[in-house]
Write a protein that holds these residues in place. Sequence first.
Motif, PDB file in Angstrom:
ATOM      1  N   THR A 110     -18.065  17.500   3.135  1.00 18.84           N
ATOM      2  CA  THR A 110     -17.496  16.196   3.481  1.00 18.84           C
ATOM      3  C   THR A 110     -17.306  15.299   2.257  1.00 18.84           C
ATOM      4  OG1 THR A 110     -19.724  15.466   4.095  1.00 18.84           O
ATOM      5  CG2 THR A 110     -18.282  16.162   5.878  1.00 18.84           C
ATOM      6  N   SER A 150     -15.907  24.161  12.154  1.00 15.66           N
ATOM      7  CA  SER A 150     -15.762  22.801  12.709  1.00 15.66           C
ATOM      8  C   SER A 150     -16.491  22.679  14.043  1.00 15.66           C
ATOM      9  CB  SER A 150     -14.290  22.393  12.837  1.00 15.66           C
ATOM     10  OG  SER A 150     -13.607  23.205  13.735  1.00 15.66           O
ATOM     11  N   VAL A 200     -10.080  10.031  13.416  1.00 17.55           N
ATOM     12  CA  VAL A 200     -10.663  11.369  13.251  1.00 17.55           C
ATOM     13  C   VAL A 200     -10.317  12.275  14.435  1.00 17.55           C
ATOM     14  CG1 VAL A 200     -12.849  12.647  13.098  1.00 17.55           C
ATOM     15  CG2 VAL A 200     -12.547  10.559  11.783  1.00 17.55           C
ATOM     16  N   LEU A 247      -7.978  11.958   9.516  1.00 18.89           N
ATOM     17  CA  LEU A 247      -8.750  13.138   9.124  1.00 18.89           C
ATOM     18  C   LEU A 247      -8.884  14.090  10.304  1.00 18.89           C
ATOM     19  CD1 LEU A 247     -11.758  11.388   7.305  1.00 18.89           C
ATOM     20  CD2 LEU A 247      -9.623  12.198   6.278  1.00 18.89           C
ATOM     21  N   VAL A 282     -18.258  13.554   9.992  1.00 12.10           N
ATOM     22  CA  VAL A 282     -16.849  13.133   9.895  1.00 12.10           C
ATOM     23  C   VAL A 282     -16.575  11.973  10.859  1.00 12.10           C
ATOM     24  CG1 VAL A 282     -14.452  13.897  10.057  1.00 12.10           C
ATOM     25  CG2 VAL A 282     -16.154  15.404   9.062  1.00 12.10           C
ATOM     26  N   LEU A 334     -10.593  18.174  11.505  1.00 13.17           N
ATOM     27  CA  LEU A 334     -11.374  19.380  11.191  1.00 13.17           C
ATOM     28  C   LEU A 334     -10.718  20.546  11.908  1.00 13.17           C
ATOM     29  CD1 LEU A 334     -15.118  18.349  11.733  1.00 13.17           C
ATOM     30  CD2 LEU A 334     -13.930  18.676   9.559  1.00 13.17           C
ATOM     31  N   PHE A 342     -13.738  13.605   1.855  1.00 15.10           N
ATOM     32  CA  PHE A 342     -13.527  12.153   1.919  1.00 15.10           C
ATOM     33  C   PHE A 342     -12.924  11.650   0.604  1.00 15.10           C
ATOM     34  CE2 PHE A 342     -17.466  12.100   4.914  1.00 15.10           C
ATOM     35  CZ  PHE A 342     -16.677  12.544   5.967  1.00 15.10           C
TER      36      PHE A 342
END
Length: 342
Positions: free
Chosen positions: A259, A281, A301, A274, A290, A276, A263
Motif C-alpha cells: 500500500t 485483494s 475506493v 483506487l 486501502v 484492488l 498510495f
Amino acid sequence: MDSRVDDPLILAIESSCDETSASVLCGRTVLSNVIATQKIHEKYGGVVPELASRAHQAKIVPVVDQALQEAGIDKSQLHAVAFTQGPGLMGALLVGSSFAKSLALGLNIPLIGVHHMEAHILAHFIRNKEERYPQFPFLCLTVSGGHTQIVHVKSASEFEIVGETIDDAAGEAFDKAAKVLGLPYPGGPMIDRLAATGDPSAFHFTTPRLPDFNYSFSGLKTNLLYFLREKNAADATFIERELPNICASYQRTITEYLTSRFFAAAGNLKIKTLALAGGVSANSELRRRVLEYGDKNGYDVFIPAFEFCTDNAAMIGISAHYKYLEGRFCDLRATPSASMKM
Ligand code: KG4
Ligand code: ZN
C-alpha cells in the motif's frame, strides 16, 4: 453487415492456473459463474503444471455444461465465446483455448481472447446491486499468485503499468511463507485467517526500497526462512507457539509494503480513484488499509466482491463484453501466451 447486439450472451472460460471456470454473461450481468478448484495441488504445496492441464481436461466439459444450465441458456443462443489467452501455464491455457475455439467454430460465432490480468481489473465493471463502478482513469493494485502490478487504467482497453514486482508476486510471498510454516496451499487465505488473532507488531521483517513504484518480494521469504531457522534452533516449539503472531507480522509487512508504494503512485499521478484486483485483494488487512486510507484522504475506493477476487470466468466474460462491443475478436489461429503483455 454488423450483427452485433448491445447485451451479448457470452460464454467465458478461464483455465490459466488451477481453477477451471466457466461463466455466462448477458451484457454486464453474470448469469452463472462455475468454479472448479483443483484440489490435487494441495499435497505438493503449489501448482504442478502437468497435473493442472490434465485436471482442466477432465473438468472443462462438465463445468461449461453446468454454467450453461445454471444460466438457463442453450449454447445455440450464445453470441460469442471467450477464453483466457494468457498469461498463465501454457498447458492449462491450451485446454481452455482449444475448447473455446472448437465451440466458436461449431456454433459459427466470434471468438474473443482475453488477457487474464486485464480481466482481474475489469471485474469491477460486473453489474452489482449498488450499481457502483470506478470512473476512468483509476489506479489499480493488481495482486495475484503470479503478478503484482500498479496499473493506470485509462479505459477498458488502455492499461499502463506504473510499477511491478521485479521477482516474486505478493501471492507467492504468502504461499511460500505458508509452505515454510507447514500450512497448506494456497497460503494466503490461511495466513489471513491466522493473522486475525495475532499481534502484527510482534516481529519485524524487511522489504527493499526500489526506485519508481516497483516491488521485490523474493528477499522477504528468505528473511522469514532464516528468522524461523534461528528461532527454531533455540526452541523447537517456536512456530507452533507463535504462529498467529508470525502470520500477523508477515501479513502486516506485505500489506504495508504494497500500500505505501500504491498510495505514493496515486499521489504522484494525482489519481483520486483506487481499486484492488486479483487473488490477494481478498486479504482482509489489505482491504482494510486501502479503505481506511481512502476514507481519510478523500479517495474513492473500489474492492471487488470476494467471488470475483480469485480466478473466475466471470471476469474473463466482462473483459470479453467490452471487446465484443468494439469488435475486437480473434481468429482460430490465435495462440495462448504464457507471458502475454498487457
Ligand atoms: O488471482 P489468483 O486467484 O490466481 C492467480 O492469477 O495467481 O490469486 C491467487 C493468489 C494465491 O497466491 C493466494 O494465496 C492469494 O491469491 N490469496 C490471498 C488470499 N486469498 C487468496 N492472499 C492473501 N490473503 C487472502 N485472503
Ligand atoms: Zn488471477
